[in-house]
Design a protein around this motif. Sequence first.
Motif, PDB file in Angstrom:
ATOM      1  N   GLU A 191     -71.995  40.810 -55.851  1.00  0.00           N
ATOM      2  CA  GLU A 191     -70.697  41.497 -55.809  1.00  0.00           C
ATOM      3  C   GLU A 191     -70.413  42.855 -55.122  1.00  0.00           C
ATOM      4  OE1 GLU A 191     -68.604  41.491 -59.461  1.00  0.00           O
ATOM      5  OE2 GLU A 191     -69.406  39.481 -60.120  1.00  0.00           O
ATOM      6  N   VAL A 192     -69.274  42.771 -54.311  1.00  0.00           N
ATOM      7  CA  VAL A 192     -68.795  44.182 -53.725  1.00  0.00           C
ATOM      8  C   VAL A 192     -68.398  44.864 -54.755  1.00  0.00           C
ATOM      9  CG1 VAL A 192     -67.398  45.030 -52.167  1.00  0.00           C
ATOM     10  CG2 VAL A 192     -68.013  43.012 -51.589  1.00  0.00           C
ATOM     11  N   GLU A 193     -68.664  46.270 -54.934  1.00  0.00           N
ATOM     12  CA  GLU A 193     -68.412  47.274 -55.931  1.00  0.00           C
ATOM     13  C   GLU A 193     -67.003  47.372 -55.696  1.00  0.00           C
ATOM     14  OE1 GLU A 193     -69.229  51.889 -56.917  1.00  0.00           O
ATOM     15  OE2 GLU A 193     -70.140  51.036 -55.346  1.00  0.00           O
ATOM     16  N   GLY A 194     -66.424  47.155 -57.137  1.00  0.00           N
ATOM     17  CA  GLY A 194     -64.903  47.416 -57.424  1.00  0.00           C
ATOM     18  C   GLY A 194     -64.229  46.182 -57.169  1.00  0.00           C
ATOM     19  N   ALA A 195     -64.824  45.077 -57.128  1.00  0.00           N
ATOM     20  CA  ALA A 195     -64.104  43.873 -56.536  1.00  0.00           C
ATOM     21  C   ALA A 195     -63.170  43.524 -57.802  1.00  0.00           C
ATOM     22  CB  ALA A 195     -65.311  42.496 -56.244  1.00  0.00           C
ATOM     23  N   LEU A 196     -61.977  42.983 -57.696  1.00  0.00           N
ATOM     24  CA  LEU A 196     -61.135  42.876 -58.633  1.00  0.00           C
ATOM     25  C   LEU A 196     -61.586  41.215 -59.341  1.00  0.00           C
ATOM     26  CD1 LEU A 196     -57.709  43.528 -57.128  1.00  0.00           C
ATOM     27  CD2 LEU A 196     -58.775  44.726 -58.791  1.00  0.00           C
ATOM     28  N   PRO A 197     -61.343  40.836 -60.471  1.00  0.00           N
ATOM     29  CA  PRO A 197     -61.613  39.786 -61.133  1.00  0.00           C
ATOM     30  C   PRO A 197     -60.931  38.784 -60.712  1.00  0.00           C
ATOM     31  CG  PRO A 197     -60.666  40.924 -62.360  1.00  0.00           C
ATOM     32  CD  PRO A 197     -60.788  41.836 -61.476  1.00  0.00           C
ATOM     33  N   SER A 198     -61.407  37.206 -60.724  1.00  0.00           N
ATOM     34  CA  SER A 198     -60.838  36.192 -59.970  1.00  0.00           C
ATOM     35  C   SER A 198     -59.520  35.800 -60.954  1.00  0.00           C
ATOM     36  CB  SER A 198     -61.649  35.013 -60.178  1.00  0.00           C
ATOM     37  OG  SER A 198     -61.182  33.908 -59.580  1.00  0.00           O
ATOM     38  N   ALA A 199     -58.466  36.707 -60.736  1.00  0.00           N
ATOM     39  CA  ALA A 199     -57.278  36.447 -61.387  1.00  0.00           C
ATOM     40  C   ALA A 199     -56.302  35.772 -60.691  1.00  0.00           C
ATOM     41  CB  ALA A 199     -56.743  37.683 -62.128  1.00  0.00           C
ATOM     42  N   PHE A 200     -56.507  35.062 -59.339  1.00  0.00           N
ATOM     43  CA  PHE A 200     -55.618  34.754 -58.539  1.00  0.00           C
ATOM     44  C   PHE A 200     -55.389  33.143 -58.413  1.00  0.00           C
ATOM     45  CE2 PHE A 200     -56.890  38.961 -56.973  1.00  0.00           C
ATOM     46  CZ  PHE A 200     -55.533  39.511 -57.018  1.00  0.00           C
ATOM     47  N   PRO A 201     -54.477  32.587 -58.585  1.00  0.00           N
ATOM     48  CA  PRO A 201     -54.474  31.047 -58.675  1.00  0.00           C
ATOM     49  C   PRO A 201     -54.898  30.506 -57.240  1.00  0.00           C
ATOM     50  CG  PRO A 201     -52.332  31.948 -59.318  1.00  0.00           C
ATOM     51  CD  PRO A 201     -53.118  33.076 -58.729  1.00  0.00           C
ATOM     52  N   THR A 202     -54.895  31.027 -56.105  1.00  0.00           N
ATOM     53  CA  THR A 202     -55.349  30.374 -54.947  1.00  0.00           C
ATOM     54  C   THR A 202     -56.000  31.378 -54.053  1.00  0.00           C
ATOM     55  OG1 THR A 202     -53.178  31.049 -53.776  1.00  0.00           O
ATOM     56  CG2 THR A 202     -53.209  29.021 -55.004  1.00  0.00           C
ATOM     57  N   GLN A 203     -56.566  31.032 -52.941  1.00  0.00           N
ATOM     58  CA  GLN A 203     -57.359  31.788 -52.111  1.00  0.00           C
ATOM     59  C   GLN A 203     -56.406  32.492 -51.263  1.00  0.00           C
ATOM     60  OE1 GLN A 203     -59.800  29.367 -49.525  1.00  0.00           O
ATOM     61  NE2 GLN A 203     -61.802  29.815 -50.862  1.00  0.00           N
ATOM     62  N   TRP A 219     -62.460  35.052 -55.752  1.00  0.00           N
ATOM     63  CA  TRP A 219     -61.847  33.920 -55.992  1.00  0.00           C
ATOM     64  C   TRP A 219     -62.802  32.733 -56.269  1.00  0.00           C
ATOM     65  CZ3 TRP A 219     -61.383  28.776 -54.512  1.00  0.00           C
ATOM     66  CH2 TRP A 219     -60.113  28.040 -55.124  1.00  0.00           C
ATOM     67  N   GLN A 220     -62.645  32.117 -57.433  1.00  0.00           N
ATOM     68  CA  GLN A 220     -63.381  31.044 -57.810  1.00  0.00           C
ATOM     69  C   GLN A 220     -62.903  29.786 -57.901  1.00  0.00           C
ATOM     70  OE1 GLN A 220     -66.783  31.763 -60.360  1.00  0.00           O
ATOM     71  NE2 GLN A 220     -66.659  29.620 -61.278  1.00  0.00           N
ATOM     72  N   GLY A 221     -63.192  28.591 -56.967  1.00  0.00           N
ATOM     73  CA  GLY A 221     -62.603  27.313 -57.127  1.00  0.00           C
ATOM     74  C   GLY A 221     -63.542  26.404 -57.799  1.00  0.00           C
ATOM     75  N   LEU A 222     -63.563  25.156 -57.420  1.00  0.00           N
ATOM     76  CA  LEU A 222     -64.461  24.157 -58.047  1.00  0.00           C
ATOM     77  C   LEU A 222     -65.745  24.142 -57.497  1.00  0.00           C
ATOM     78  CD1 LEU A 222     -61.843  21.297 -57.752  1.00  0.00           C
ATOM     79  CD2 LEU A 222     -62.288  22.838 -59.445  1.00  0.00           C
ATOM     80  N   GLY A 223     -66.711  24.931 -58.021  1.00  0.00           N
ATOM     81  CA  GLY A 223     -68.002  24.950 -57.726  1.00  0.00           C
ATOM     82  C   GLY A 223     -68.469  26.037 -56.637  1.00  0.00           C
ATOM     83  N   ARG A 224     -67.310  26.948 -56.206  1.00  0.00           N
ATOM     84  CA  ARG A 224     -67.819  27.711 -55.382  1.00  0.00           C
ATOM     85  C   ARG A 224     -67.123  29.273 -55.320  1.00  0.00           C
ATOM     86  NH1 ARG A 224     -71.011  27.994 -50.935  1.00  0.00           N
ATOM     87  NH2 ARG A 224     -71.273  25.838 -50.818  1.00  0.00           N
ATOM     88  N   ARG A 225     -67.618  30.237 -55.350  1.00  0.00           N
ATOM     89  CA  ARG A 225     -67.325  31.522 -55.335  1.00  0.00           C
ATOM     90  C   ARG A 225     -66.986  32.147 -54.170  1.00  0.00           C
ATOM     91  NH1 ARG A 225     -70.013  35.944 -59.479  1.00  0.00           N
ATOM     92  NH2 ARG A 225     -68.167  37.248 -59.747  1.00  0.00           N
ATOM     93  N   TRP A 226     -65.856  32.726 -53.808  1.00  0.00           N
ATOM     94  CA  TRP A 226     -65.445  33.272 -52.418  1.00  0.00           C
ATOM     95  C   TRP A 226     -65.122  35.002 -52.909  1.00  0.00           C
ATOM     96  CZ3 TRP A 226     -65.824  30.377 -48.016  1.00  0.00           C
ATOM     97  CH2 TRP A 226     -65.768  29.103 -48.193  1.00  0.00           C
TER      98      TRP A 226
END
Length: 236
Positions: A191-203, A219-226
């Motif tokens: 993870e990049v330092e200070g990255a915000l958690p995956s709280a966004f509905p879409t990429q 951001w995390q979707g179905l099986g992959r994390r971006w």
Amino acid sequence: MLDLHWTLPVARWSCWPAGATAAPDIGFIDPLVRRRLSSLSKMALKVANDCAAGLGPVRLVFASRHGELRRTTGILDDIVAGQLISPTAFSLSVLNAMTGVYSIARRDRSPATAVSAGAETLGYALLEAHALYSADPQTPVLVIYADEPVDARYGAVDHDMPAGALAILLEHGAIDRLECAAGCASEEVEEVEGALPSAFPTQGEALMHGLTSRAAVLWQGLGRRWQWSLQAGGAV
């Protein structure tokens, strides 16, 4: 699967926010063509021109999860009703319709790619742009992402993007760089330092927030994390 990491040189970017009430200004498009365009294409053309107006040849990567689905749905409704299908409506219903309109307006015969990959469309478009830029760093690459919710008749869609558009111009010598990473959700991703958690509905919402605030986002979707992080640094 190995994690993917890549860097994009960001010269400028532009967005058309969800909920905007004004009509996008696309006065550079011929009026006869302009009046036939959908709201999706108008948003995409607006942000594209914001980034690339005045430039020479630019390679395009257009990305949209649903594309011109509203227009396609209208065509299907006409078929069901036994009405004739408009050739213009059909020609503008394909995923890459916007790239054709934009290329003609610019008189630019550079390559154009259209990408659709479900909820992860934007992430894969940025990966495609990286491949194009790496092959020829001297010619700019313009990434255009535009989407809108599907018609209610199609039912609920996970991670459905609100109506909006985003364009990012990749150009040799740009000072800002967008650090990108992707990996399977079951694997550890650095993870990049200070990255915000995956709280966004879409990429799209995640990346737009990251570009605006210059905060690392994931951001995390179905099986992959971006993950993305816009940073200032040496020219790429």
